[in-house]
Design an enzyme around this catalytic site. Structure first.
Site, PDB file in Angstrom:
ATOM      1  N   LYS A  29      22.051  28.314  -5.259  1.00 46.25           N
ATOM      2  CA  LYS A  29      21.091  29.053  -4.444  1.00 46.25           C
ATOM      3  C   LYS A  29      20.157  28.060  -3.769  1.00 46.25           C
ATOM      4  O   LYS A  29      19.445  27.304  -4.437  1.00 46.25           O
ATOM      5  CB  LYS A  29      20.266  30.023  -5.299  1.00 46.25           C
ATOM      6  CG  LYS A  29      19.123  30.683  -4.517  1.00 46.25           C
ATOM      7  CD  LYS A  29      18.281  31.615  -5.373  1.00 46.25           C
ATOM      8  CE  LYS A  29      17.055  32.089  -4.600  1.00 46.25           C
ATOM      9  NZ  LYS A  29      16.173  32.948  -5.413  1.00 46.25           N
TER      10      LYS A  29
ATOM     11  N   GLY B 167       7.984  37.527  -6.200  1.00 48.54           N
ATOM     12  CA  GLY B 167       7.088  37.923  -7.279  1.00 48.54           C
ATOM     13  C   GLY B 167       6.005  38.901  -6.887  1.00 48.54           C
ATOM     14  O   GLY B 167       5.128  39.221  -7.687  1.00 48.54           O
TER      15      GLY B 167
ATOM     16  N   ALA C 235      14.141  38.604  -3.842  1.00 47.41           N
ATOM     17  CA  ALA C 235      12.676  38.516  -3.859  1.00 47.41           C
ATOM     18  C   ALA C 235      12.011  39.781  -3.346  1.00 47.41           C
ATOM     19  O   ALA C 235      12.429  40.355  -2.337  1.00 47.41           O
ATOM     20  CB  ALA C 235      12.187  37.338  -3.031  1.00 47.41           C
ATOM     21  N   GLY C 236      10.981  40.210  -4.066  1.00 49.62           N
ATOM     22  CA  GLY C 236      10.144  41.317  -3.628  1.00 49.62           C
ATOM     23  C   GLY C 236      10.408  42.648  -4.301  1.00 49.62           C
ATOM     24  O   GLY C 236       9.562  43.542  -4.254  1.00 49.62           O
TER      25      GLY C 236
ATOM     26  N   ASN D 200      13.939  38.812 -10.490  1.00 49.02           N
ATOM     27  CA  ASN D 200      13.516  38.186 -11.733  1.00 49.02           C
ATOM     28  C   ASN D 200      12.220  38.810 -12.241  1.00 49.02           C
ATOM     29  O   ASN D 200      12.192  39.451 -13.273  1.00 49.02           O
ATOM     30  CB  ASN D 200      13.335  36.671 -11.509  1.00 49.02           C
ATOM     31  CG  ASN D 200      13.047  35.931 -12.807  1.00 49.02           C
ATOM     32  OD1 ASN D 200      12.497  36.480 -13.733  1.00 49.02           O
ATOM     33  ND2 ASN D 200      13.412  34.681 -12.876  1.00 49.02           N
ATOM     34  N   THR D 201      11.144  38.690 -11.448  1.00 46.04           N
ATOM     35  CA  THR D 201       9.834  39.177 -11.888  1.00 46.04           C
ATOM     36  C   THR D 201       9.816  40.677 -12.181  1.00 46.04           C
ATOM     37  O   THR D 201       9.170  41.108 -13.139  1.00 46.04           O
ATOM     38  CB  THR D 201       8.771  38.852 -10.817  1.00 46.04           C
ATOM     39  OG1 THR D 201       8.843  37.466 -10.507  1.00 46.04           O
ATOM     40  CG2 THR D 201       7.373  39.165 -11.321  1.00 46.04           C
TER      41      THR D 201
END
Lengths: 266, 71, 266, 71, 266, 266, 71, 71
Positions: free
Chosen positions: C100, C161, C187-188, C209-210
């Site tokens: 990535k 995040g 992301a997001g 992830n977050t």
């Protein structure tokens, strides 16, 4: 176990579906199976005189042993019509008392007529019906219907059959926060994410018909809705992260990065 | 004796019968016997147990309903 | 069977997850299991000299037989840093080439630096890397990265995040319509419905992830995300109903309703 | 003979060694032997197969990395 | 006085408008008057050989004494085309150096090509042009263009001529917060409220063309936009109240209400 | 001329404002002037026994010659309280019959109590009052209130004093399309663009208080609101362009561009 | 003397002239004299002040532009 | 003669007066004379024109209101 409890009965599925608009009873059956729904709405209509006596019957499709039938008052525009329809439904279902009350305002929007809905609810609760009531997203009316004794409050997400999703999540949130009985989004869901969002807000369940029946592939959409409702419920129970509109938060450690000028400076 | 004909309004439509009849007999004539239906007579529910007893009289308004797909 | 295909490998799961921010490796493990993810991102960092030699190692957690590891360049702000980091990653993973690429613009937003990302991508593709590239929702840049030879385009939904969900679904839709390689929202995502919406738009997958690690109950949220991604995919394949902003559509028959003045008129 | 000391910059920090040494010997001294690491020496990757051969010289800059959790 | 300052010149109007798509020069003239705009964009095109020599000329409509002309590079897809077009524009306008740089990515979206835009900007700034640059809502690119020396950053609200309004106000906010030069929303405004929202976010101005020219009544819409931009600017300077999603706040005193049981209890 | 007509009186201003929450009567006065409002709401409260006899009086501030006073029933939770309050208001204002009826559901949300509102409206209309009625965004209730004889329907945009703007523009649109009397957005407006959007939807006016009084600079916000309402009205009358989500439309000619390979191909 | 014809590409189209000519003469022939135009010759701007001097030669590529409405 | 005291509930508070009095006299005593007020007596409006005539009696409930800022 996490169940939806209505009138002292516990349901593992939080997805309730209708049986209208399907191609045929076979597709209806397959969609119900794929959805995993346990509470199924039906309508009550005049028998067509002279219709073929051996035409398939909706009730044969739905053994009470397996499903909880929820007769509705769709198409009723006055308290009186709704009450008579539910009297017939109760007789038709051998004394069954759990029903869906809806009294509509006009044919164009099918928006609930709150005044007639409240009027009918007061009478029907006295008669011993257990009402799951279709209503607007008016939080005061929702509380009044709960106080009258309805067993579930079912605010619309948007117009019946519109597929517009949740137009006013803030009102819905107030209703959920105030309610001591289950709150079930009824009407307006158009796709899986609408159901997920409803559950994330804290709804106890979602009732839909057109979103499944009018999809290009109704059976696959039924399967999607089953997962969507569960996903939303689990996300609600898991407790989402807080939003950070303007500040990012790295998922990877920001220290111990290999040598470089730029990020050292940072 | 005198011949007597009666009129019934069933599901909004006018029907003629050349004799009084019970709900059972009506359903028989409509091939709705033992079908899963419910009946309202002049605004009042007719319990299934009463289908044999109740005799329909001239001018009765009946609603005969079944369950259909709906949301 | 409906699979996500990247660099000639087929994956049944369309949910990709990161391994940062978890309480410990046990929670990381449980979250990965609950998510059903097959592609797992990791970061590359300097070993802390003098650290306990027997500290648990992220790689031991993720047997290549079972998972596809996706080393990232998180924390890199220049093409050079990213390239060197991926050289180390490839050596660390015995010649592994699927990686990535992310080159960031600043620490506050972690928004991608498109100019450096394109520069790094051109070099790394020549070196034989298979790049899954983190980028903005700029449809022109997305196409340029595809033309350079990236194997997957990974536009942000919102800041890394931030949990803000998809801020610009229109750009995302354009990217999806133009792309011949998989488009994966990276992301997001903040909650289950964000993942469902991404898939309903037609994305091939979602990387997060977050949203999982920062949930109150990460393992339950991982399970929610697994269902949410599947629900969104199925809804996309099923083909949603069309929206009708202002006209309701009854789910129950509007004829054969028991006698009443009002609805006859209607 | 003359005593010779060398300096290495490892992960950005200065380290002194009282003799030249191979990458293997360095890892041994850092208890990183057989750990899943990768090494960059003066901007170039050092293949694991070369850990025994390559002798580090005064002023070498090394990056020694492992895999960690990240998203 | 509150003015928009670009290249050492102060403008009382924060509305910039284009001159394309109008029925004729008369309507163009009336729309410009109604809008109160002081900065007007024009395009540069090949003269049609053999065209009637006395056809009206756009420049005659716009005396430099009264307006600041802003020649654009609309239709250019490479840095080279844009640079040549601006060389011609400068010659056409007797050395005029304030220009609008736009380098497009494709004809379908007219989304900016960031790589070519940056390339052109570096060269043109060196040549002494004062660039008002059309760009995406990428906050990193916006900062890079400012660092190159552009005198105004003009991010899109949405696709040129789409009338979709501001699709990503969060990115726009980041750009505004980071910028030391004027930030002007360019492209995507569809109606008055879009302009008001842009100004409320803190933009220094709004540039539009289609929203006015494609309205049923362009001149009245021009008047609406003039007021909308001012309203948004004043609201931004006035400092809006904070939002309270779930708690109402009475505008009338809640005490000294005439006797009643209910609200005493409340 | 384009006027707002209520009870046979024409108003050039479509902005109605309240007089609560201001620092003092001077600021109230300045805000009213800056807003250009002609219809001003006031509340009726018990006089504080023993209060200084020469305290300034709200009525002295608002000469009937210049303004139309609109006494409200804020703080009333039952039809009875509202009716008595309006009897006192009529006496206080020498027989004035134009009033704002609002009957609230609870103190936390100040959401209207529709059942009590309808009950009060029926009685007050019979008594000759001209009712401008605060209501929810329920389109059926809005129509019922119009049928009862209210002279203006005033649905909320969001909770009173919340500043959340229009939460459900779709319902508002249905109300506007159905109504033959003026529809005025009352409550929830937070900033200028909220007012502009309301007018663009086709509302006949906007009533606000907190959005102005709670701004950092109330007088400047009042000026912004005046322009915002006009901008929205003009945009509505001008007829906005149609939205094109995914296709751009160039404002400059796409032909006769100077030579280049790329755009020829295009 | 020998007759000489030249070709010019003007705004992408091929034009023939039976003699060399200055930019001024070209504009004259195109009735663009004193119009608000700008000219690029083979990629280079031709300043208005040079219209009289510059003589166009066979194969010259010219762009002649005006201002039009645009956004 | 016998001394007579009356009680009035004004705006929810109990007030004592050592004699019956008219609305006018009450307002006088409260320095509300000629102020822009309205009065409700036992649920009924007291027209301004009747302030002089109406005599308040023991137990009367009064609401005396003014206009204040509100939205």
């Amino acid at each position: 176990m996490d169940t939806l409890n209505i009138s002292d009965k516990a349901y593992s599925s939080r997805l309730l579906i209708g049986t209208g608009k399907y191609k045929d009873l076979t597709q209806t059956r397959e969609a119900i199976d794929a959805s995993g729904a346990q509470i199924i709405t039906i309508a009550v209509r005049r028998t067509n005189i002279g219709q073929s006596p051996d035409e398939p019957n909706m009730l044969d499709l739905l053994p009470p042993s397996q499903y909880t039938l929820l007769p509705n008052t769709a198409g009723c525009f006055t308290a009186d019509e709704a009450i008579r329809t539910l009297h017939l439904a109760r007789e038709l279902l051998d004394g069954h008392s759990l029903v869906k009350l809806e009294v509509l305002g006009d044919l164009k929007t099918l928006y609930p007529n709150i005044v007639e809905t409240i009027k009918a609810a007061k009478i029907l609760v006295k008669e011993g019906f257990h009402l799951m009531v279709y209503t607007s997203d008016d939080p005061i009316v929702a509380k009044q219907l709960e106080d009258i004794g309805c067993v579930a409050i079912m605010p619309l997400a948007s117009l019946i059959g519109s597929g517009m999703g949740i137009l006013n999540p803030w009102n819905l949130q107030i209703i959920i926060n105030n309610a001591k009985v289950p709150v079930i989004v009824d009407a307006g869901v158009g796709t899986a994410s609408d159901a997920t969002i409803s559950m994330e807000l804290g709804c106890d369940g979602v009732l839909m018909n057109t979103a499944i029946a009018a999809a290009k592939n109704p059976v696959l959409m039924a399967s999607a809705m089953r997962k969507a409702v569960r996903a939303g419920r689990e996300a609600f129970l898991a407790g989402r992260m807080t939003k950070q509109p303007y500040n990012a938060s790295p998922s990877s450690p920001i220290n111990n990065i290999i040598a470089s000028s730029k990020n050292k400076a940072a | 004796m005198l011949f007597k004909m009666i009129q019934l309004i069933i599901n909004g439509q006018l029907h003629h019968f050349d004799t009084t009849l019970s709900v059972d007999q009506l359903l028989e004539s409509m091939t709705l016997m033992n079908k899963r239906i419910a009946i309202e007579r002049n605004g009042q529910i007719v319990p299934r147990s009463k289908f044999g007893e109740q005799t329909l009289v001239d001018g009765d308004q009946l609603e005969i309903v079944i369950a259909v797909g709906g949301g």
